[in-house]
Write a protein that holds these residues in place. Structure first.
Motif, PDB file in Angstrom:
ATOM      1  N   ARG A 287       0.836  -1.213   0.000  1.00 24.57           N
ATOM      2  CA  ARG A 287       0.000   0.000   0.000  1.00 24.57           C
ATOM      3  C   ARG A 287       0.863   1.252   0.000  1.00 24.57           C
ATOM      4  O   ARG A 287       0.672   2.169  -0.809  1.00 24.57           O
ATOM      5  CB  ARG A 287      -0.919   0.020   1.226  1.00 24.57           C
ATOM      6  CG  ARG A 287      -1.852   1.224   1.307  1.00 24.57           C
ATOM      7  CD  ARG A 287      -2.552   1.324   2.644  1.00 24.57           C
ATOM      8  NE  ARG A 287      -1.648   1.709   3.723  1.00 24.57           N
ATOM      9  CZ  ARG A 287      -1.266   2.962   3.978  1.00 24.57           C
ATOM     10  NH1 ARG A 287      -1.687   3.963   3.209  1.00 24.57           N
ATOM     11  NH2 ARG A 287      -0.444   3.222   4.982  1.00 24.57           N
ATOM     12  N   VAL A 288       1.832   1.280   0.898  1.00 19.45           N
ATOM     13  CA  VAL A 288       2.670   2.466   1.067  1.00 19.45           C
ATOM     14  C   VAL A 288       3.514   2.752  -0.177  1.00 19.45           C
ATOM     15  O   VAL A 288       3.728   3.908  -0.544  1.00 19.45           O
ATOM     16  CB  VAL A 288       3.571   2.278   2.312  1.00 19.45           C
ATOM     17  CG1 VAL A 288       4.662   3.335   2.357  1.00 19.45           C
ATOM     18  CG2 VAL A 288       2.732   2.327   3.582  1.00 19.45           C
ATOM     19  N   LEU A 289       3.974   1.704  -0.836  1.00 17.51           N
ATOM     20  CA  LEU A 289       4.859   1.871  -1.993  1.00 17.51           C
ATOM     21  C   LEU A 289       4.120   1.884  -3.327  1.00 17.51           C
ATOM     22  O   LEU A 289       4.747   1.932  -4.381  1.00 17.51           O
ATOM     23  CB  LEU A 289       5.910   0.752  -1.985  1.00 17.51           C
ATOM     24  CG  LEU A 289       6.903   0.778  -0.817  1.00 17.51           C
ATOM     25  CD1 LEU A 289       7.651  -0.548  -0.704  1.00 17.51           C
ATOM     26  CD2 LEU A 289       7.887   1.932  -0.960  1.00 17.51           C
ATOM     27  N   SER A 290       2.796   1.843  -3.267  1.00 16.46           N
ATOM     28  CA  SER A 290       2.008   1.691  -4.505  1.00 16.46           C
ATOM     29  C   SER A 290       2.114   2.880  -5.438  1.00 16.46           C
ATOM     30  O   SER A 290       1.960   2.724  -6.657  1.00 16.46           O
ATOM     31  CB  SER A 290       0.539   1.431  -4.164  1.00 16.46           C
ATOM     32  OG  SER A 290      -0.019   2.536  -3.463  1.00 16.46           O
ATOM     33  N   ASP A 291       2.368   4.067  -4.899  1.00 13.61           N
ATOM     34  CA  ASP A 291       2.374   5.247  -5.773  1.00 13.61           C
ATOM     35  C   ASP A 291       3.728   5.943  -5.847  1.00 13.61           C
ATOM     36  O   ASP A 291       3.822   7.089  -6.263  1.00 13.61           O
ATOM     37  CB  ASP A 291       1.307   6.243  -5.321  1.00 13.61           C
ATOM     38  CG  ASP A 291       1.515   6.722  -3.890  1.00 13.61           C
ATOM     39  OD1 ASP A 291       2.469   6.253  -3.249  1.00 13.61           O
ATOM     40  OD2 ASP A 291       0.723   7.559  -3.422  1.00 13.61           O
ATOM     41  N   ILE A 292       4.793   5.255  -5.442  1.00 13.87           N
ATOM     42  CA  ILE A 292       6.111   5.883  -5.578  1.00 13.87           C
ATOM     43  C   ILE A 292       6.543   5.820  -7.039  1.00 13.87           C
ATOM     44  O   ILE A 292       6.223   4.865  -7.757  1.00 13.87           O
ATOM     45  CB  ILE A 292       7.176   5.212  -4.689  1.00 13.87           C
ATOM     46  CG1 ILE A 292       7.496   3.792  -5.190  1.00 13.87           C
ATOM     47  CG2 ILE A 292       6.772   5.199  -3.239  1.00 13.87           C
ATOM     48  CD1 ILE A 292       8.783   3.220  -4.619  1.00 13.87           C
ATOM     49  N   PRO A 293       7.264   6.824  -7.515  1.00 10.20           N
ATOM     50  CA  PRO A 293       7.836   6.733  -8.861  1.00 10.20           C
ATOM     51  C   PRO A 293       9.023   5.774  -8.824  1.00 10.20           C
ATOM     52  O   PRO A 293      10.049   6.058  -8.210  1.00 10.20           O
ATOM     53  CB  PRO A 293       8.276   8.172  -9.149  1.00 10.20           C
ATOM     54  CG  PRO A 293       8.480   8.796  -7.808  1.00 10.20           C
ATOM     55  CD  PRO A 293       7.531   8.117  -6.872  1.00 10.20           C
ATOM     56  N   ASN A 294       8.871   4.612  -9.427  1.00  5.21           N
ATOM     57  CA  ASN A 294       9.891   3.569  -9.300  1.00  5.21           C
ATOM     58  C   ASN A 294      10.554   3.254 -10.624  1.00  5.21           C
ATOM     59  O   ASN A 294       9.904   3.177 -11.666  1.00  5.21           O
ATOM     60  CB  ASN A 294       9.281   2.288  -8.714  1.00  5.21           C
ATOM     61  CG  ASN A 294       8.114   1.752  -9.515  1.00  5.21           C
ATOM     62  OD1 ASN A 294       7.149   2.461  -9.757  1.00  5.21           O
ATOM     63  ND2 ASN A 294       8.193   0.496  -9.914  1.00  5.21           N
ATOM     64  N   ASP A 295      11.870   3.045 -10.551  1.00  8.77           N
ATOM     65  CA  ASP A 295      12.607   2.602 -11.741  1.00  8.77           C
ATOM     66  C   ASP A 295      12.964   1.118 -11.652  1.00  8.77           C
ATOM     67  O   ASP A 295      13.625   0.580 -12.530  1.00  8.77           O
ATOM     68  CB  ASP A 295      13.873   3.441 -11.941  1.00  8.77           C
ATOM     69  CG  ASP A 295      14.893   3.276 -10.811  1.00  8.77           C
ATOM     70  OD1 ASP A 295      14.656   2.445  -9.902  1.00  8.77           O
ATOM     71  OD2 ASP A 295      15.919   3.983 -10.828  1.00  8.77           O
ATOM     72  N   THR A 296      12.524   0.470 -10.566  1.00  9.01           N
ATOM     73  CA  THR A 296      12.774  -0.951 -10.330  1.00  9.01           C
ATOM     74  C   THR A 296      11.437  -1.656 -10.168  1.00  9.01           C
ATOM     75  O   THR A 296      10.545  -1.151  -9.483  1.00  9.01           O
ATOM     76  CB  THR A 296      13.608  -1.145  -9.041  1.00  9.01           C
ATOM     77  OG1 THR A 296      14.854  -0.458  -9.199  1.00  9.01           O
ATOM     78  CG2 THR A 296      13.862  -2.609  -8.752  1.00  9.01           C
ATOM     79  N   GLU A 297      11.280  -2.807 -10.810  1.00  9.72           N
ATOM     80  CA  GLU A 297      10.024  -3.535 -10.704  1.00  9.72           C
ATOM     81  C   GLU A 297       9.820  -4.046  -9.281  1.00  9.72           C
ATOM     82  O   GLU A 297      10.705  -4.684  -8.703  1.00  9.72           O
ATOM     83  CB  GLU A 297      10.019  -4.715 -11.677  1.00  9.72           C
ATOM     84  CG  GLU A 297       8.714  -5.503 -11.673  1.00  9.72           C
ATOM     85  CD  GLU A 297       8.680  -6.579 -12.728  1.00  9.72           C
ATOM     86  OE1 GLU A 297       8.145  -7.664 -12.447  1.00  9.72           O
ATOM     87  OE2 GLU A 297       9.214  -6.331 -13.844  1.00  9.72           O
ATOM     88  N   LEU A 298       8.652  -3.760  -8.729  1.00  8.78           N
ATOM     89  CA  LEU A 298       8.297  -4.210  -7.380  1.00  8.78           C
ATOM     90  C   LEU A 298       7.416  -5.451  -7.470  1.00  8.78           C
ATOM     91  O   LEU A 298       6.436  -5.467  -8.208  1.00  8.78           O
ATOM     92  CB  LEU A 298       7.526  -3.113  -6.641  1.00  8.78           C
ATOM     93  CG  LEU A 298       8.310  -1.877  -6.200  1.00  8.78           C
ATOM     94  CD1 LEU A 298       7.342  -0.779  -5.790  1.00  8.78           C
ATOM     95  CD2 LEU A 298       9.232  -2.227  -5.048  1.00  8.78           C
ATOM     96  N   ARG A 299       7.774  -6.475  -6.713  1.00 13.19           N
ATOM     97  CA  ARG A 299       6.933  -7.666  -6.611  1.00 13.19           C
ATOM     98  C   ARG A 299       6.686  -7.975  -5.133  1.00 13.19           C
ATOM     99  O   ARG A 299       7.633  -8.131  -4.360  1.00 13.19           O
ATOM    100  CB  ARG A 299       7.585  -8.873  -7.290  1.00 13.19           C
ATOM    101  CG  ARG A 299       7.745  -8.715  -8.794  1.00 13.19           C
ATOM    102  CD  ARG A 299       8.258  -9.983  -9.457  1.00 13.19           C
ATOM    103  NE  ARG A 299       8.548  -9.757 -10.865  1.00 13.19           N
ATOM    104  CZ  ARG A 299       9.018 -10.689 -11.702  1.00 13.19           C
ATOM    105  NH1 ARG A 299       9.239 -11.928 -11.251  1.00 13.19           N
ATOM    106  NH2 ARG A 299       9.252 -10.404 -12.978  1.00 13.19           N
ATOM    107  N   PHE A 300       5.406  -8.023  -4.777  1.00  9.17           N
ATOM    108  CA  PHE A 300       4.998  -8.428  -3.439  1.00  9.17           C
ATOM    109  C   PHE A 300       4.309  -9.784  -3.573  1.00  9.17           C
ATOM    110  O   PHE A 300       3.369  -9.921  -4.352  1.00  9.17           O
ATOM    111  CB  PHE A 300       4.047  -7.403  -2.824  1.00  9.17           C
ATOM    112  CG  PHE A 300       4.687  -6.061  -2.589  1.00  9.17           C
ATOM    113  CD1 PHE A 300       5.334  -5.798  -1.403  1.00  9.17           C
ATOM    114  CD2 PHE A 300       4.642  -5.078  -3.570  1.00  9.17           C
ATOM    115  CE1 PHE A 300       5.941  -4.562  -1.182  1.00  9.17           C
ATOM    116  CE2 PHE A 300       5.240  -3.846  -3.363  1.00  9.17           C
ATOM    117  CZ  PHE A 300       5.891  -3.584  -2.169  1.00  9.17           C
ATOM    118  N   ILE A 301       4.769 -10.774  -2.798  1.00 11.83           N
ATOM    119  CA  ILE A 301       4.269 -12.138  -2.973  1.00 11.83           C
ATOM    120  C   ILE A 301       3.931 -12.741  -1.622  1.00 11.83           C
ATOM    121  O   ILE A 301       4.720 -12.648  -0.676  1.00 11.83           O
ATOM    122  CB  ILE A 301       5.320 -13.038  -3.663  1.00 11.83           C
ATOM    123  CG1 ILE A 301       5.847 -12.385  -4.945  1.00 11.83           C
ATOM    124  CG2 ILE A 301       4.725 -14.414  -3.977  1.00 11.83           C
ATOM    125  CD1 ILE A 301       7.033 -13.114  -5.555  1.00 11.83           C
TER     126      ILE A 301
END
Length: 458
Positions: free
Chosen positions: A281-295
């Motif tokens: 939730r907290v990281l859902s709207d950060i501008p990211n240059d790295t793919e995020l995977r939550f599992i």
């Protein structure tokens, strides 16, 4: 050894020579304050409360309900969410287990079962077999005997198989730490013999008697265990980076959503699952240059089956691009010890460097050590830098009906979420440099200055 599929040897061989070392990003102190302020321990606590109303045994309707809840949460945060099914052999515990010793008839033994253990009854002389290593049993004839083995170094399954090959009719494994021991053999094997767990104190008492030359005649019985095919699921939430700023790298945060039979699993591992959801939730709207995977993984309690199933689906390219895997398991108990980062080999990597560095900035010293019993293991085995975040020693309620919401500490949840959240933010945010590939291992930098304060724990 745990039953699982393995990546083809050619891929493993190529990974061994191609996986890069990484240097941690070096942001200014306080760069991650925006993320830290958004983490809400009440959200985590409330999710734990919801998930721990009943045990979430893999393959059951309760686990499926948890999977649907997690999927809905990830989707509501805006992630591309996938539910990944996999089949496995589920295990129903025995109706009855017993241990008796002719020479100690009045003792009430503190025994436990191992999942995937076989039914059977055996009587024989008790013989100490050390840790059950192959070297411990070289030239040892256990024919017609019961092996007493200490926990540690190798899997429970390997201990049982080694003793069985030496002729043992049954095995008793005693704990190497206080508290309950509820282990798994990882899957079925026709070569298993009946096995029971025993408390540390009682195991050491038996060992003292054997070393004093006493003869003990033991009867082990396991009845009513059953194995059947079931389906469990992993839940995978992905946030792709901006195409124009894509570093090509991947970072993973994981937890397991299943629990053992009879245990609501508030800490093990609704706490890790709920913290993973809050970080998503907290990281859902950060501008990211790295793919995020939550599992969140299924069937961890059956032998890390969900995480092995997931890693089996990764391509060589995905494995090479994954720069860190943060595993959250049992991160909220008020009755457990200090936060510790465990790696499979006991050595620091980028995940522990980041965890240690963030912890130091937040005035939270985080130790690291060697442990291989959670979902970081399959990632580590294919070369992905990975670490287990857990409080150690574990609480006395581990794997019992008392693992309930009233034992959860919001302060510990907040601590873990801040450390892991900030570490992942430092990797993924577009304003921090990509994790750099290096030829000679991680360069000394912002977080490496804290490495000397880390102390290995056993």
């Amino acid at each position: 050894m745990l039953k699982r599929k393995m990546l083809p040897f050619a891929i493993l061989a190529s990974l061994a020579f191609s996986l890069p070392a990484y240097a941690a990003p070096q942001p200014d102190s306080g760069f991650d304050n925006k993320i830290l302020k958004r983490i809400n321990a009440d959200n985590i606590y409330n999710t734990i409360d919801y998930l721990s109303k009943e045990p979430r045994v893999s393959g059951t309707e309760a686990e499926h309900n948890a999977v649907r809840f997690i999927e809905e949460k990830f989707t509501s945060f805006g992630y591309d969410t996938q539910v990944q099914p996999f089949t496995f052999q589920s295990y129903k515990g025995p109706d009855d287990i017993s241990l008796s010793i002719s020479e100690l008839e009045d003792v009430e033994w503190e025994i436990s079962n191992f999942s995937y253990g076989v039914n059977g009854q055996a009587t024989g002389e008790l013989v100490y077999a050390g840790l059950g290593l192959a070297s411990d049993l070289e030239g040892v004839d256990l024919s017609g005997k019961i092996a007493l083995i200490k926990r540690g170094d190798i899997s429970f399954a390997d201990k049982v198989l080694n003793a069985a090959r030496a002729g043992a009719e049954a095995v008793v494994i005693f704990n190497n730490a206080s508290g309950a021991m509820n282990g798994t053999l990882g899957g079925t094997n026709s070569d298993f013999v009946p096995v029971l767990g025993l408390s540390k104190a009682q195991g050491e008492e038996l060992l003292e008697k054997l070393e004093a030359g006493e003869t003990l005649t033991v009867t082990v019985a396991v009845e009513g265990a059953e194995v059947s095919e079931s389906t469990s699921h992993n839940v995978i939430a992905t946030k792709k980076p901006d195409k124009e700023k894509d570093s090509g790298q991947i970072v993973i945060v994981g937890a397991h959503h299943d629990s053992v039979e009879g245990a609501p699993g508030a800490n093990d591992d609704a706490s890790g699952t709920a913290t993973t959801l809050e970080l998503a939730r907290v990281l859902s709207d950060i501008p990211n240059d790295t793919e995020l995977r939550f599992i969140t993984f299924g069937a961890e309690e059956n032998g890390l089956l969900g995480s092995y199933a997931y890693v089996d689906t990764l391509t060589e390219d995905e494995i090479g691009r994954t720069v860190g895997m943060f595993q959250l398991d049992m991160v909220g108990s008020r009755d457990a010890g200090k936060l510790t980062m465990f790696t499979v080999d006991g050595k620091a990597n980028i995940v522990t460097d980041l965890g240690s560095g963030v912890g130091a900035r937040l005035s939270e010293k985080v130790n690291y050590g060697k442990e291989g019993r959670s979902d970081h293991v399959p990632f580590s085995e294919v070369g992905v830098p990975a670490a287990l975040f857990i409080h150690s020693p574990t609480e006395p309620w581990y794997h019992t009906p008392e693992d309930t919401i009233d034992k959860i500490s919001k302060a510990k949840l907040q601590e873990v979420a801040e450390i892991v959240g900030a570490a992942v933010y430092l990797i993924a945010h577009e304003d921090t440099p990509p994790v750099k590939k290096t030829k000679a291992g991680p360069k000394k930098g912002f977080f490496n200055q804290f490495e000397s304060s880390q102390q290995e724990t056993e």
